[in-house]
Design an enzyme around this catalytic site. Sequence first.
Site, PDB file in Angstrom:
ATOM      1  CG  HIS A  17      -1.887  -1.085   1.342  1.00  0.00           C
ATOM      2  ND1 HIS A  17      -2.097  -1.804   2.491  1.00  0.00           N
ATOM      3  CD2 HIS A  17      -2.742  -1.606   0.428  1.00  0.00           C
ATOM      4  CE1 HIS A  17      -3.039  -2.706   2.282  1.00  0.00           C
ATOM      5  NE2 HIS A  17      -3.439  -2.623   1.043  1.00  0.00           N
ATOM      6  CE  LYS A  41     -12.406  -7.202   2.620  1.00  0.00           C
ATOM      7  NZ  LYS A  41     -11.259  -6.456   2.096  1.00  0.00           N
ATOM      8  NE  ARG A  90      -2.889  -7.610  -3.969  1.00  0.00           N
ATOM      9  CZ  ARG A  90      -3.645  -7.811  -2.905  1.00  0.00           C
ATOM     10  NH1 ARG A  90      -3.089  -8.213  -1.787  1.00  0.00           N
ATOM     11  NH2 ARG A  90      -4.940  -7.626  -2.947  1.00  0.00           N
ATOM     12  CB  SER A 127      -4.349  -6.632   4.714  1.00  0.00           C
ATOM     13  OG  SER A 127      -4.012  -5.361   4.208  1.00  0.00           O
TER      14      SER A 127
HETATM   15  P1  ADP Z   1      -9.839  -3.667  -0.370  1.00  0.00           P
HETATM   16  O1  ADP Z   1     -10.476  -4.383   0.787  1.00  0.00           O
HETATM   17  O2  ADP Z   1     -10.642  -2.519  -0.887  1.00  0.00           O
HETATM   18  O3  ADP Z   1      -9.328  -4.551  -1.469  1.00  0.00           O
HETATM   19  P2  ADP Z   1      -7.134  -3.421   0.589  1.00  0.00           P
HETATM   20  O4  ADP Z   1      -6.761  -2.704   1.826  1.00  0.00           O
HETATM   21  O5  ADP Z   1      -6.984  -4.893   0.593  1.00  0.00           O
HETATM   22  O6  ADP Z   1      -8.617  -2.962   0.297  1.00  0.00           O
HETATM   23  O7  ADP Z   1      -6.343  -2.840  -0.654  1.00  0.00           O
HETATM   24  C1  ADP Z   1      -6.411  -1.500  -1.059  1.00  0.00           C
HETATM   25  C2  ADP Z   1      -5.719  -1.321  -2.397  1.00  0.00           C
HETATM   26  O8  ADP Z   1      -4.340  -1.658  -2.277  1.00  0.00           O
HETATM   27  C3  ADP Z   1      -6.250  -2.219  -3.498  1.00  0.00           C
HETATM   28  O9  ADP Z   1      -6.194  -1.512  -4.722  1.00  0.00           O
HETATM   29  C4  ADP Z   1      -5.300  -3.373  -3.521  1.00  0.00           C
HETATM   30  O10 ADP Z   1      -5.269  -4.008  -4.786  1.00  0.00           O
HETATM   31  C5  ADP Z   1      -4.016  -2.648  -3.233  1.00  0.00           C
HETATM   32  N1  ADP Z   1      -3.000  -3.548  -2.680  1.00  0.00           N
HETATM   33  C6  ADP Z   1      -3.155  -4.497  -1.745  1.00  0.00           C
HETATM   34  N2  ADP Z   1      -1.988  -5.122  -1.488  1.00  0.00           N
HETATM   35  C7  ADP Z   1      -1.070  -4.562  -2.308  1.00  0.00           C
HETATM   36  C8  ADP Z   1       0.319  -4.782  -2.545  1.00  0.00           C
HETATM   37  N3  ADP Z   1       0.997  -5.750  -1.922  1.00  0.00           N
HETATM   38  N4  ADP Z   1       0.941  -3.995  -3.445  1.00  0.00           N
HETATM   39  C9  ADP Z   1       0.245  -3.023  -4.082  1.00  0.00           C
HETATM   40  N5  ADP Z   1      -1.055  -2.779  -3.932  1.00  0.00           N
HETATM   41  C10 ADP Z   1      -1.719  -3.532  -3.047  1.00  0.00           C
END
Ligand code: ADP
Length: 149
Positions: A17, A41, A90, A127
Site C-alpha cells: 500500500h 468484513k 497485484r 493484509s
Molecule cells: P480492499 O479491501 O478494498 O481490497 P485493501 O486494503 O486490501 O482494500 O487494498 C487497497 C488497495 O491496495 C487495493 O487496490 C489493492 O489491490 C491494493 N494492494 C493491496 N496489497 C497490495 C500490494 N501488496 N501492493 C500493491 N497494492 C496492493
Amino acid sequence: MKTAIFPGSFDPFTKGHYDIVLRGLSLFDRIVIGIGRNGTKHETFPIREREAAIQKIFADEPRVEVQIYDCLTVDFAKQVGAQFILRGVRGMADFEYERNMAEANKELGGIETILLYTRPEYAHISSTLVRDLYSYNKDVSDYVPNRLR
Ligand code: ADP
C-alpha cells in the site's frame, strides 16, 4: 489540483500500500487515503488504530491525508474533491475485480480509476498475510512500513 483517493480496508496498511501511495504522489497533487468501514468484513485492527498508524507514516508528507469513510466510494471522492481513484493491482486475481469496480465507479460518479501495477517484490504481500502472521505472534516487519512496527 489533481486529487486522488486511495480507498481500502488497510487492515493493516502494508509496504505494498505504501509503495502505491508514494508512486501516486508523482501523478497527483494530493492523495486522500480512505479507510472504508466495511460492514461485511471482520476487522483485526480497530479502524481508529489503522487511521492513527497511517497518519504517523505520512506525518511528514503534507500531500497525503487519511480519513475514515462510511459511504459509497464515489461519494467519498466527491466529498474530498477528488477526481480520481487510485488502486493497486497485484495480479490477475485483482484485475477482474478492479475492472468491475472501475466501471461501476465511472458510471456512478464519473470518477476515473488509475491502476498501478504492484512492484514485483511486494506482489505477494497482502493484509491477510500480515494478519495471519500477527495472529501467531510472528515478525511482520518485512511486510509493513517502518513506522507501523
Ligand atoms: P480492499 O479491501 O478494498 O481490497 P485493501 O486494503 O486490501 O482494500 O487494498 C487497497 C488497495 O491496495 C487495493 O487496490 C489493492 O489491490 C491494493 N494492494 C493491496 N496489497 C497490495 C500490494 N501488496 N501492493 C500493491 N497494492 C496492493
